[in-house]
Design a protein around this motif. Sequence first.
Motif, PDB file in Angstrom:
ATOM      1  N   SER A  57       5.809  -6.100   1.358  1.00 18.43           N
ATOM      2  CA  SER A  57       5.108  -5.062   0.568  1.00 18.43           C
ATOM      3  C   SER A  57       4.560  -4.022   1.552  1.00 18.43           C
ATOM      4  O   SER A  57       4.454  -2.776   1.352  1.00 18.43           O
ATOM      5  N   GLU A 165       0.835   4.668   0.802  1.00 19.76           N
ATOM      6  CA  GLU A 165       2.095   3.662   0.583  1.00 19.76           C
ATOM      7  C   GLU A 165       1.930   2.705  -0.729  1.00 19.76           C
ATOM      8  O   GLU A 165       2.833   3.112  -1.791  1.00 19.76           O
ATOM      9  N   ASN A 166       0.784   2.268  -0.948  1.00 19.34           N
ATOM     10  CA  ASN A 166       0.680   1.225  -1.884  1.00 19.34           C
ATOM     11  C   ASN A 166       0.169   1.901  -3.450  1.00 19.34           C
ATOM     12  O   ASN A 166       0.391   1.421  -4.328  1.00 19.34           O
ATOM     13  N   TYR A 167      -0.432   3.188  -3.129  1.00 14.29           N
ATOM     14  CA  TYR A 167      -0.406   4.088  -4.411  1.00 14.29           C
ATOM     15  C   TYR A 167       0.656   5.021  -4.673  1.00 14.29           C
ATOM     16  O   TYR A 167       0.513   5.680  -5.799  1.00 14.29           O
ATOM     17  N   ASP A 168       1.848   4.584  -3.954  1.00 15.75           N
ATOM     18  CA  ASP A 168       2.911   5.489  -4.013  1.00 15.75           C
ATOM     19  C   ASP A 168       2.653   7.127  -3.949  1.00 15.75           C
ATOM     20  O   ASP A 168       2.855   7.917  -4.768  1.00 15.75           O
ATOM     21  N   ASP A 246       9.253  12.216   5.929  1.00 14.59           N
ATOM     22  CA  ASP A 246       8.383  10.695   5.877  1.00 14.59           C
ATOM     23  C   ASP A 246       7.475  10.792   7.321  1.00 14.59           C
ATOM     24  O   ASP A 246       7.848  11.196   8.366  1.00 14.59           O
ATOM     25  N   ASP A 347      -1.964  -1.374  -8.652  1.00 16.29           N
ATOM     26  CA  ASP A 347      -1.258  -1.290 -10.046  1.00 16.29           C
ATOM     27  C   ASP A 347      -2.335  -1.279 -11.304  1.00 16.29           C
ATOM     28  O   ASP A 347      -2.171  -0.640 -12.145  1.00 16.29           O
ATOM     29  N   SER A 350      -4.136   2.008 -11.050  1.00 21.03           N
ATOM     30  CA  SER A 350      -3.537   3.143 -11.625  1.00 21.03           C
ATOM     31  C   SER A 350      -3.152   3.114 -13.141  1.00 21.03           C
ATOM     32  O   SER A 350      -3.057   4.098 -13.929  1.00 21.03           O
ATOM     33  N   GLY A 356      -2.596   8.417  -8.446  1.00 21.22           N
ATOM     34  CA  GLY A 356      -2.190   7.747  -7.170  1.00 21.22           C
ATOM     35  C   GLY A 356      -3.070   8.246  -5.933  1.00 21.22           C
ATOM     36  O   GLY A 356      -3.784   7.533  -5.140  1.00 21.22           O
TER      37      GLY A 356
END
Length: 419
Positions: A57, A165-168, A246, A347, A350, A356
């Motif tokens: 991840s 990244e983890n919260y998109d 990116d 997750d 959110s 996010g």
Amino acid sequence: MMSSSLAAILGLAIAIFLIIKKVSPVYSLILGALIGGVLGSGSLVETVGDMFDGVKSITPAVLRIIAAGVLSGALIISGAAEAISETIVRKLGSRFVFLSLALATMILCAVGVFVDVAVITVAPIALSLASRLRLSRPQLLLALIGGGKCGNIISPNPNTIIAAENYDAPLASVMAAGVLPALVGLLVTVFLIVPLLRSKKDVCSFEDSGSEKRNKSLPSFWASMAGPLFAVLVLALRPICGIVIDPLVALPLGGLVTLLATCSIKSIRESLDYGLSKMAPVAVLLIGTGTLAGVISASDMKDVVIGWLGSWNVSGTLMAPLSGALMCAATASTTAGATIASASFADAISATGLAGVWGAALTNSGATVLDHLPHGSFFHATAGSVYMPFKERLSLIPYESMVGLTLSLSTILCSLLFG
């Protein structure tokens, strides 16, 4: 077999204990994850799978962090970082010495230099000024650290990259969300927190100032800023006009622009080597952190924590910085704290309706509250930069925590006003 949440907490506690005992943080985190996972699930195969999932991840973030080393290395090797800090200190002068030092460190972090490297870069300049102006060493270091913390929540550094990244969320948007809190934190640090340390017990002397004659010709301020500004503008294309570039591409391009603008393109190999040498330990640390995050995510720990916070009627706006603060206290690392907190709770946070971008910004600011504890490398690196004894360095911890709390509270307020 104990509950998975209790087992995950025990695994985290084992990792913390081993880190405090000076065992390699990477192996401490992996062992803590393995023990916690086996105690919670009773299956070694399942635990290893959860650890692999945790590492998978964060793999995109690890690649981006390694790419960020190109910009960081270019700033240091080309002399751009030193030029930026010296220009700021010279322009503001001795009247606003603490503001100039904090601002210099803040800007270095904001443009992609690691917070400990930023402090070490500005420290010789700071010590030289301190020896002439008879400044207190604790005040000096607090100004540098405070500025670094402020810059760290608006930078393309590993903690911001991993949270985004983890919260998109777009990295540029997460960086922008921290700008106002960072400015508030800077002013509070310089004008409220640093003066609390008024003391003449330890005044820097010229002999231990660490100042050196600089024969090196430094690039101009704007040439030094060209690369970081280019990287930020490229990253900002996504939220502004929907063009996605990116950080894996934008940050190395910023490093190349830095080398071209400062006429240091011949130093490209040295810059790459330096940047990688700084980012590789962080990337390896994140692998260890990812294994623990995977076990925590697979457990019901997040449900227990959310239920506990829910009984206090705590919303996602408070869950995010609290999770960041708790995990950075456990690891004494902004990067590791932001990684575990965002990987484990993004997750759920959110799901409360929090955007996010603000979830990432709040987790990131929360990860600055206790990242300076003695079982982390930041504590020792910053002490060494100004030749500060261990006991005296310990005395700064409450004041550093005030800076982190200011950043967290300011980010909470901004999320309520603009979220």
